[in-house]
Write an enzyme that holds these catalytic residues in place. Structure first.
Site, PDB file in Angstrom:
ATOM      1  N   LYS A   1       6.363  -1.842   1.991  1.00  0.00           N
ATOM      2  CA  LYS A   1       5.167  -1.218   2.591  1.00  0.00           C
ATOM      3  C   LYS A   1       4.001  -2.187   2.440  1.00  0.00           C
ATOM      4  O   LYS A   1       3.144  -2.039   1.569  1.00  0.00           O
ATOM      5  CB  LYS A   1       4.888   0.154   1.956  1.00  0.00           C
ATOM      6  CG  LYS A   1       4.071   1.050   2.898  1.00  0.00           C
ATOM      7  CD  LYS A   1       4.154   2.498   2.499  1.00  0.00           C
ATOM      8  CE  LYS A   1       3.167   3.375   3.248  1.00  0.00           C
ATOM      9  NZ  LYS A   1       3.318   3.419   4.701  1.00  0.00           N
TER      10      LYS A   1
ATOM     11  N   GLU B   1      12.631   2.523  13.750  1.00  0.00           N
ATOM     12  CA  GLU B   1      11.687   3.570  13.327  1.00  0.00           C
ATOM     13  C   GLU B   1      10.547   3.615  14.328  1.00  0.00           C
ATOM     14  O   GLU B   1      10.656   3.067  15.425  1.00  0.00           O
ATOM     15  CB  GLU B   1      11.187   3.291  11.908  1.00  0.00           C
ATOM     16  CG  GLU B   1      10.492   1.955  11.761  1.00  0.00           C
ATOM     17  CD  GLU B   1       9.966   1.680  10.355  1.00  0.00           C
ATOM     18  OE1 GLU B   1       9.707   2.628   9.597  1.00  0.00           O
ATOM     19  OE2 GLU B   1       9.776   0.489  10.032  1.00  0.00           O
TER      20      GLU B   1
ATOM     21  N   HIS C   1      -1.227 -20.950   0.266  1.00  0.00           N
ATOM     22  CA  HIS C   1      -0.160 -19.968   0.503  1.00  0.00           C
ATOM     23  C   HIS C   1       0.594 -19.610  -0.786  1.00  0.00           C
ATOM     24  O   HIS C   1       0.939 -18.460  -1.017  1.00  0.00           O
ATOM     25  CB  HIS C   1       0.846 -20.483   1.534  1.00  0.00           C
ATOM     26  CG  HIS C   1       0.331 -20.469   2.942  1.00  0.00           C
ATOM     27  ND1 HIS C   1      -0.792 -21.160   3.343  1.00  0.00           N
ATOM     28  CD2 HIS C   1       0.776 -19.838   4.047  1.00  0.00           C
ATOM     29  CE1 HIS C   1      -0.996 -20.965   4.629  1.00  0.00           C
ATOM     30  NE2 HIS C   1      -0.066 -20.151   5.091  1.00  0.00           N
TER      31      HIS C   1
ATOM     32  N   LEU D   1      11.086   1.199   7.023  1.00  0.00           N
ATOM     33  CA  LEU D   1      10.542   1.743   5.786  1.00  0.00           C
ATOM     34  C   LEU D   1      11.294   3.029   5.444  1.00  0.00           C
ATOM     35  O   LEU D   1      11.543   3.848   6.329  1.00  0.00           O
ATOM     36  CB  LEU D   1       9.058   2.058   5.984  1.00  0.00           C
ATOM     37  CG  LEU D   1       8.332   2.477   4.713  1.00  0.00           C
ATOM     38  CD1 LEU D   1       8.078   1.256   3.837  1.00  0.00           C
ATOM     39  CD2 LEU D   1       7.023   3.163   5.046  1.00  0.00           C
TER      40      LEU D   1
ATOM     41  N   ARG E   1       8.278   4.094  -4.684  1.00  0.00           N
ATOM     42  CA  ARG E   1       8.297   3.139  -3.555  1.00  0.00           C
ATOM     43  C   ARG E   1       7.265   2.034  -3.775  1.00  0.00           C
ATOM     44  O   ARG E   1       7.523   0.866  -3.480  1.00  0.00           O
ATOM     45  CB  ARG E   1       8.043   3.864  -2.231  1.00  0.00           C
ATOM     46  CG  ARG E   1       8.167   2.909  -1.030  1.00  0.00           C
ATOM     47  CD  ARG E   1       8.088   3.632   0.293  1.00  0.00           C
ATOM     48  NE  ARG E   1       6.810   4.306   0.463  1.00  0.00           N
ATOM     49  CZ  ARG E   1       6.527   5.127   1.462  1.00  0.00           C
ATOM     50  NH1 ARG E   1       7.444   5.394   2.385  1.00  0.00           N
ATOM     51  NH2 ARG E   1       5.350   5.699   1.557  1.00  0.00           N
TER      52      ARG E   1
ATOM     53  N   TYR F   1       0.823  -1.202   0.000  1.00  0.00           N
ATOM     54  CA  TYR F   1       0.000   0.000   0.000  1.00  0.00           C
ATOM     55  C   TYR F   1       0.858   1.253   0.000  1.00  0.00           C
ATOM     56  O   TYR F   1       2.068   1.194   0.184  1.00  0.00           O
ATOM     57  CB  TYR F   1      -0.964   0.002   1.196  1.00  0.00           C
ATOM     58  CG  TYR F   1      -0.332   0.355   2.533  1.00  0.00           C
ATOM     59  CD1 TYR F   1       0.515  -0.537   3.192  1.00  0.00           C
ATOM     60  CD2 TYR F   1      -0.574   1.585   3.136  1.00  0.00           C
ATOM     61  CE1 TYR F   1       1.084  -0.207   4.412  1.00  0.00           C
ATOM     62  CE2 TYR F   1      -0.001   1.914   4.368  1.00  0.00           C
ATOM     63  CZ  TYR F   1       0.827   1.007   4.997  1.00  0.00           C
ATOM     64  OH  TYR F   1       1.405   1.345   6.205  1.00  0.00           O
TER      65      TYR F   1
END
Ligand code: PDD
Length: 281
Positions: A145, A177, A100, A201, A50, A31
């Site tokens: 992300k 982070e 999976h 990230l 990204r 996302y």
């Protein structure tokens, strides 16, 4: 509210996806969150770059090229009246029988929505926020992300349960982070933030802050940041697309520096607001 789902713009109440979507079953998707100021997406090129990296990392074919993404995002913005918007977009591996392993020839699910952008109020910018430290117990691909955010959700809730706005994450004695932001440490007039790695990230806001600091001649370092530096910082900041740059003024209940947003924060915050204006057409 109008959203975008698999080629159509439609009211969000009418949008639905099959329960076998792998985003729902596995969190198998990626996302982006893109802030929009004065109807103009902020550093859209960096967000789309990204997104392309995240998609390639998880081996989902990018459904659109940059021009097509931009056109869809601008159309979505056009469906809403707010000058400030927050565009959320996600791409999942699509709908398939639960297994999976990747399904074959399954088109990805593409979803986008816009919410009003609520940036921190002047009062919050002036006061700063409380944060708590927590052990970074996430996987080793935090550079992706991914919509699989359970660990981030639990860490953020840990912060909320302890009266904090953010969890500052530490792994093996080093800063990584925040649960949903990047973190900066200021000591002796030098701004430091961890070097890019698979443990965090690469925030678009982080990169913008880095560029702004370097352009302004503010001493800025990307390197390993030890827990002791976090705990003895003169200033701590967090940065993200929705929270911009905010001072962390208490950590684990103890004041950071003087317990108020510091001079470097005020300088950077002003430069950030100037930069936002300069980015408008
Ligand atoms: N999150 N690190 C994590 C784990 C994040 O979730 C985010 C942002 C950032 C900052 O990235 P950026 O500056 O590109 O927003 C760093 C978004 C805002 C979210 O999940 O809502």
């Amino acid at each position: 509210m109008t959203c975008y789902l698999n080629g159509r713009f439609l009211p969000i109440e009418e949008a639905s996806i099959p329960v076998l979507d792998r985003g729902f079953i596995y969190g198998d998707g990626v996302y982006e969150v893109i802030p929009v100021y004065d109807r103009e997406p902020f550093h859209l090129d960096r967000h789309l770059a990204r997104l392309a990296r995240s998609l390639a990392s998880v081996r989902i074919a990018n459904p659109y090229d940059v021009a097509a993404w931009e056109s869809l995002i601008r159309t979505l913005i056009g469906h809403h009246d707010d000058a400030g918007q927050s565009i959320y977009l996600q791409v999942t591996r699509g709908v398939a029988k639960r297994d999976h392993a990747f399904p074959k020839d399954t088109p990805p699910t593409v979803f986008m929505m816009s919410n009003p952008l609520v940036t921190p109020s002047p009062a919050l910018v002036a006061s700063g926020v409380a944060a708590v430290t927590a052990t970074d117990n996430r996987w080793f691909r935090c550079d992706v992300k991914s919509t699989s955010l359970l660990a981030n959700v639990l860490l953020r809730q840990f912060a909320v349960d302890h009266g904090g706005a953010e969890a500052v994450l530490l792994r093996d004695g080093f800063l990584t982070e925040g649960s949903s932001s990047n973190i900066f440490v200021v000591r002796d007039g030098i701004v430091a933030t961890p070097s890019r790695s698979h443990l965090m990230l690469t925030g678009v806001t982080l990169d913008v802050v880095a560029d702004i600091a370097v352009d302004a001649g503010i001493p800025f370092e990307m390197r390993d940041v030890h827990e002791s530096e976090v705990r003895s910082a003169d200033e701590l900041w967090l940065a993200s697309s929705t929270r911009e740059v905010l001072a962390i003024t208490t950590l684990d209940g103890r004041p950071v520096g003087n317990g108020v947003p510091g001079p470097m924060f005020h300088r950077l915050y002003r430069l950030f607001q100037d930069h936002k204006r300069k980015c408008l057409p």
